[in-house]
Scaffold this motif. Structure first.
Motif, PDB file in Angstrom:
ATOM      1  N   LEU A 163      -5.618   8.372  -4.559  1.00 50.51           N
ATOM      2  CA  LEU A 163      -4.208   8.753  -4.675  1.00 50.51           C
ATOM      3  C   LEU A 163      -3.842   9.139  -6.103  1.00 50.51           C
ATOM      4  CD1 LEU A 163      -2.787   5.674  -2.771  1.00 50.51           C
ATOM      5  CD2 LEU A 163      -2.769   8.019  -1.929  1.00 50.51           C
ATOM      6  N   PRO A 164      -2.788   9.939  -6.252  1.00 44.42           N
ATOM      7  CA  PRO A 164      -2.218  10.118  -7.590  1.00 44.42           C
ATOM      8  C   PRO A 164      -1.786   8.751  -8.128  1.00 44.42           C
ATOM      9  CG  PRO A 164      -1.262  11.685  -6.045  1.00 44.42           C
ATOM     10  CD  PRO A 164      -2.085  10.708  -5.238  1.00 44.42           C
ATOM     11  N   SER A 165      -1.924   8.541  -9.404  1.00 39.76           N
ATOM     12  CA  SER A 165      -1.688   7.220  -9.980  1.00 39.76           C
ATOM     13  C   SER A 165      -0.299   6.647  -9.693  1.00 39.76           C
ATOM     14  CB  SER A 165      -2.021   7.282 -11.459  1.00 39.76           C
ATOM     15  OG  SER A 165      -1.043   6.958 -12.296  1.00 39.76           O
ATOM     16  N   ALA A 166       0.752   7.452  -9.754  1.00 39.15           N
ATOM     17  CA  ALA A 166       2.106   6.945  -9.477  1.00 39.15           C
ATOM     18  C   ALA A 166       2.223   6.468  -8.030  1.00 39.15           C
ATOM     19  CB  ALA A 166       3.152   8.016  -9.769  1.00 39.15           C
ATOM     20  N   ASP A 167       1.637   7.202  -7.096  1.00 41.88           N
ATOM     21  CA  ASP A 167       1.688   6.798  -5.692  1.00 41.88           C
ATOM     22  C   ASP A 167       0.857   5.549  -5.451  1.00 41.88           C
ATOM     23  OD1 ASP A 167       3.387   8.885  -5.021  1.00 41.88           O
ATOM     24  OD2 ASP A 167       1.752  10.216  -4.439  1.00 41.88           O
ATOM     25  N   LYS A 168      -0.275   5.450  -6.125  1.00 44.73           N
ATOM     26  CA  LYS A 168      -1.128   4.259  -5.995  1.00 44.73           C
ATOM     27  C   LYS A 168      -0.386   3.021  -6.492  1.00 44.73           C
ATOM     28  CE  LYS A 168      -5.685   2.532  -7.300  1.00 44.73           C
ATOM     29  NZ  LYS A 168      -6.965   2.910  -7.944  1.00 44.73           N
ATOM     30  N   THR A 169       0.266   3.126  -7.634  1.00 41.26           N
ATOM     31  CA  THR A 169       1.030   2.004  -8.181  1.00 41.26           C
ATOM     32  C   THR A 169       2.127   1.578  -7.216  1.00 41.26           C
ATOM     33  OG1 THR A 169       0.572   2.684 -10.448  1.00 41.26           O
ATOM     34  CG2 THR A 169       2.508   1.284 -10.109  1.00 41.26           C
ATOM     35  N   LYS A 170       2.840   2.549  -6.681  1.00 37.52           N
ATOM     36  CA  LYS A 170       3.963   2.265  -5.787  1.00 37.52           C
ATOM     37  C   LYS A 170       3.496   1.612  -4.479  1.00 37.52           C
ATOM     38  CE  LYS A 170       8.288   4.655  -4.917  1.00 37.52           C
ATOM     39  NZ  LYS A 170       8.953   5.945  -4.909  1.00 37.52           N
ATOM     40  N   VAL A 171       2.442   2.151  -3.863  1.00 39.08           N
ATOM     41  CA  VAL A 171       1.992   1.581  -2.595  1.00 39.08           C
ATOM     42  C   VAL A 171       1.408   0.190  -2.814  1.00 39.08           C
ATOM     43  CG1 VAL A 171      -0.370   2.550  -2.476  1.00 39.08           C
ATOM     44  CG2 VAL A 171       0.917   2.083  -0.385  1.00 39.08           C
ATOM     45  N   LEU A 172       0.712  -0.033  -3.923  1.00 40.97           N
ATOM     46  CA  LEU A 172       0.177  -1.370  -4.162  1.00 40.97           C
ATOM     47  C   LEU A 172       1.300  -2.375  -4.410  1.00 40.97           C
ATOM     48  CD1 LEU A 172      -3.052  -0.580  -6.192  1.00 40.97           C
ATOM     49  CD2 LEU A 172      -2.897  -1.438  -3.837  1.00 40.97           C
ATOM     50  N   GLU A 173       2.378  -1.944  -5.057  1.00 47.34           N
ATOM     51  CA  GLU A 173       3.550  -2.811  -5.226  1.00 47.34           C
ATOM     52  C   GLU A 173       4.062  -3.227  -3.843  1.00 47.34           C
ATOM     53  OE1 GLU A 173       8.224  -2.292  -6.305  1.00 47.34           O
ATOM     54  OE2 GLU A 173       6.815  -1.361  -7.678  1.00 47.34           O
ATOM     55  N   TRP A 174       4.238  -2.244  -2.977  1.00 48.82           N
ATOM     56  CA  TRP A 174       4.775  -2.499  -1.633  1.00 48.82           C
ATOM     57  C   TRP A 174       3.824  -3.398  -0.830  1.00 48.82           C
ATOM     58  CZ3 TRP A 174       3.355  -0.141   3.274  1.00 48.82           C
ATOM     59  CH2 TRP A 174       4.270  -0.404   4.296  1.00 48.82           C
ATOM     60  N   LEU A 175       2.546  -3.106  -0.876  1.00 46.94           N
ATOM     61  CA  LEU A 175       1.561  -3.903  -0.120  1.00 46.94           C
ATOM     62  C   LEU A 175       1.453  -5.317  -0.678  1.00 46.94           C
ATOM     63  CD1 LEU A 175      -1.191  -1.173   0.282  1.00 46.94           C
ATOM     64  CD2 LEU A 175       0.284  -2.067   2.109  1.00 46.94           C
ATOM     65  N   ASN A 176       1.491  -5.460  -1.994  1.00 53.14           N
ATOM     66  CA  ASN A 176       1.404  -6.796  -2.602  1.00 53.14           C
ATOM     67  C   ASN A 176       2.617  -7.654  -2.289  1.00 53.14           C
ATOM     68  OD1 ASN A 176      -1.161  -6.755  -3.808  1.00 53.14           O
ATOM     69  ND2 ASN A 176      -0.387  -5.540  -5.505  1.00 53.14           N
ATOM     70  N   CYS A 177       3.685  -7.029  -1.861  1.00 53.33           N
ATOM     71  CA  CYS A 177       4.897  -7.753  -1.447  1.00 53.33           C
ATOM     72  C   CYS A 177       4.931  -7.937   0.075  1.00 53.33           C
ATOM     73  CB  CYS A 177       6.137  -7.019  -1.947  1.00 53.33           C
ATOM     74  SG  CYS A 177       6.310  -7.090  -3.731  1.00 53.33           S
ATOM     75  N   SER A 178       3.788  -7.802   0.705  1.00 50.74           N
ATOM     76  CA  SER A 178       3.630  -7.986   2.156  1.00 50.74           C
ATOM     77  C   SER A 178       4.250  -6.872   2.988  1.00 50.74           C
ATOM     78  CB  SER A 178       4.148  -9.346   2.601  1.00 50.74           C
ATOM     79  OG  SER A 178       3.438 -10.354   1.931  1.00 50.74           O
ATOM     80  N   ALA A 179       4.406  -5.693   2.415  1.00 51.36           N
ATOM     81  CA  ALA A 179       4.864  -4.501   3.142  1.00 51.36           C
ATOM     82  C   ALA A 179       6.156  -4.732   3.939  1.00 51.36           C
ATOM     83  CB  ALA A 179       3.754  -3.985   4.054  1.00 51.36           C
ATOM     84  N   PRO A 180       7.247  -5.130   3.216  1.00 52.57           N
ATOM     85  CA  PRO A 180       8.502  -5.394   3.942  1.00 52.57           C
ATOM     86  C   PRO A 180       9.099  -4.151   4.585  1.00 52.57           C
ATOM     87  CG  PRO A 180       8.893  -5.365   1.568  1.00 52.57           C
ATOM     88  CD  PRO A 180       7.407  -5.221   1.783  1.00 52.57           C
TER      89      PRO A 180
END
Length: 92
Positions: free
Chosen positions: A75-92
């Motif tokens: 992924l592009p780095s900004a998208d990777k950072t954002k999706v990992l943030e969301w996933l690390n928060c249990s994908a609310p």
């Protein structure tokens, strides 16, 4: 992002409401439609619902972190950072 907010994002078991403002509705669904569902609607796991994503969180996080998904360079780095943030928060 402040240091305090950054810590909250990556704290396992953190309350999702205080962890991120990203949700399946405002981020996850579009992300998976854009990057994953081209392949994952025709083969397992089908990444078409939040419950499927949540049940595969560990594998998804691992594959994205390593850059093996999506195929062809990750992924592009900004998208990777954002999706990992969301996933690390249990994908609310």
């Amino acid at each position: 992002m402040t240091a305090e907010r950054s810590r909250a994002v990556f704290t396992p078991g953190a309350d999702a409401g205080s962890c991120t403002s990203l949700t399946y509705a405002n981020f996850g669904q579009q992300f998976f439609n854009t990057y994953c569902n081209t392949c994952h609607t025709s083969r397992s796991p089908r990444m078409t619902t939040q419950s499927v994503i949540k049940s595969n969180l560990s594998a998804i996080k691992s594959d994205i972190s390593r850059g093996t998904m999506p195929p062809g360079g990750g992924l592009p780095s900004a998208d990777k950072t954002k999706v990992l943030e969301w996933l690390n928060c249990s994908a609310p």
